[in-house]
Scaffold this motif. Structure first.
Motif, PDB file in Angstrom:
ATOM      1  N   PHE A  57       1.224  -3.052   7.262  1.00  0.00           N
ATOM      2  CA  PHE A  57       3.242  -3.064   7.266  1.00  0.00           C
ATOM      3  C   PHE A  57       3.645  -1.167   6.861  1.00  0.00           C
ATOM      4  N   VAL A  58       2.990  -1.289   5.718  1.00  0.00           N
ATOM      5  CA  VAL A  58       2.827   0.276   4.674  1.00  0.00           C
ATOM      6  C   VAL A  58       3.187   1.637   5.973  1.00  0.00           C
ATOM      7  N   GLU A  59       1.706   1.567   6.510  1.00  0.00           N
ATOM      8  CA  GLU A  59       1.916   1.912   7.265  1.00  0.00           C
ATOM      9  C   GLU A  59       2.580   2.840   8.395  1.00  0.00           C
ATOM     10  N   THR A  60       2.278   1.380   8.845  1.00  0.00           N
ATOM     11  CA  THR A  60       3.847   0.956  10.073  1.00  0.00           C
ATOM     12  C   THR A  60       5.550   2.323   9.944  1.00  0.00           C
ATOM     13  N   LYS A  61       5.463   1.324   8.449  1.00  0.00           N
ATOM     14  CA  LYS A  61       6.598   2.503   7.528  1.00  0.00           C
ATOM     15  C   LYS A  61       6.283   3.736   7.259  1.00  0.00           C
ATOM     16  N   VAL A  62       5.831   4.040   7.672  1.00  0.00           N
ATOM     17  CA  VAL A  62       4.926   5.961   7.370  1.00  0.00           C
ATOM     18  C   VAL A  62       5.390   6.253   9.056  1.00  0.00           C
ATOM     19  N   GLN A  63       4.224   5.967  10.095  1.00  0.00           N
ATOM     20  CA  GLN A  63       4.195   6.215  10.883  1.00  0.00           C
ATOM     21  C   GLN A  63       5.279   5.991  12.032  1.00  0.00           C
ATOM     22  N   ASN A  64       5.941   5.241  12.047  1.00  0.00           N
ATOM     23  CA  ASN A  64       7.478   5.218  11.838  1.00  0.00           C
ATOM     24  C   ASN A  64       8.597   6.420  11.377  1.00  0.00           C
ATOM     25  N   GLY A  65       8.164   6.561   9.999  1.00  0.00           N
ATOM     26  CA  GLY A  65       9.253   8.070  10.024  1.00  0.00           C
ATOM     27  C   GLY A  65       9.973   7.713   8.874  1.00  0.00           C
ATOM     28  N   GLU A  66      10.434   6.210   8.611  1.00  0.00           N
ATOM     29  CA  GLU A  66      10.603   5.443   7.810  1.00  0.00           C
ATOM     30  C   GLU A  66      10.626   6.504   6.250  1.00  0.00           C
ATOM     31  N   TYR A  67       9.116   6.767   6.232  1.00  0.00           N
ATOM     32  CA  TYR A  67       8.269   7.331   4.729  1.00  0.00           C
ATOM     33  C   TYR A  67       7.990   8.773   5.207  1.00  0.00           C
ATOM     34  N   SER A  68       7.474   9.277   4.538  1.00  0.00           N
ATOM     35  CA  SER A  68       6.972  10.105   4.635  1.00  0.00           C
ATOM     36  C   SER A  68       5.204  10.177   4.053  1.00  0.00           C
ATOM     37  N   THR A  69       5.015   8.737   3.231  1.00  0.00           N
ATOM     38  CA  THR A  69       3.960   8.725   2.715  1.00  0.00           C
ATOM     39  C   THR A  69       4.083   7.156   2.268  1.00  0.00           C
ATOM     40  N   ASN A  70       2.776   6.839   2.307  1.00  0.00           N
ATOM     41  CA  ASN A  70       2.744   5.320   1.370  1.00  0.00           C
ATOM     42  C   ASN A  70       3.000   4.967  -0.160  1.00  0.00           C
ATOM     43  N   SER A  71       3.271   6.134  -0.758  1.00  0.00           N
ATOM     44  CA  SER A  71       3.806   6.217  -2.616  1.00  0.00           C
ATOM     45  C   SER A  71       5.032   6.263  -2.136  1.00  0.00           C
ATOM     46  N   GLU A  72       5.410   6.608  -1.744  1.00  0.00           N
ATOM     47  CA  GLU A  72       6.533   7.534  -1.689  1.00  0.00           C
ATOM     48  C   GLU A  72       7.390   5.527  -0.868  1.00  0.00           C
TER      49      GLU A  72
END
Length: 80
Positions: free
Chosen positions: A15-30
């Motif tokens: 789920f987190v990785e998908t958020k990053v891949q979709n450009g919603e966040y720059s990294t998992n940490s963000e």
């Protein structure tokens, strides 16, 4: 900045990785930092609500102007 390692079930990791891949966040940490910031804001709001609920407000002082002033205060806090 310090580092913190966390363990997640595969579904949450995806789920987190998908958020990053979709450009919603720059990294998992963000993403995780944003969740923590939102939780801090909820805690602050909760304290304000409890404090307000315990305060004594004169019934005749609650009118349209009262709520307009509250909205202005909220808007001012969002700007800062």
């Amino acid at each position: 900045m310090t580092t913190m390692n966390i363990s997640l079930p595969e579904t949450l990791k995806t789920f987190v990785e998908t958020k990053v891949q979709n450009g919603e966040y720059s990294t998992n940490s963000e993403y995780v930092k944003e969740l923590i910031r939102k939780d801090l804001e909820r805690e602050k709001l909760k304290k304000l609500l409890f404090s307000g609920a315990q305060s004594k407000v004169m019934p005749d002082s609650i009118d349209k102007q009262y709520f307009n002033n509250l909205r202005n205060k909220i808007d001012a806090r969002k700007m800062s």
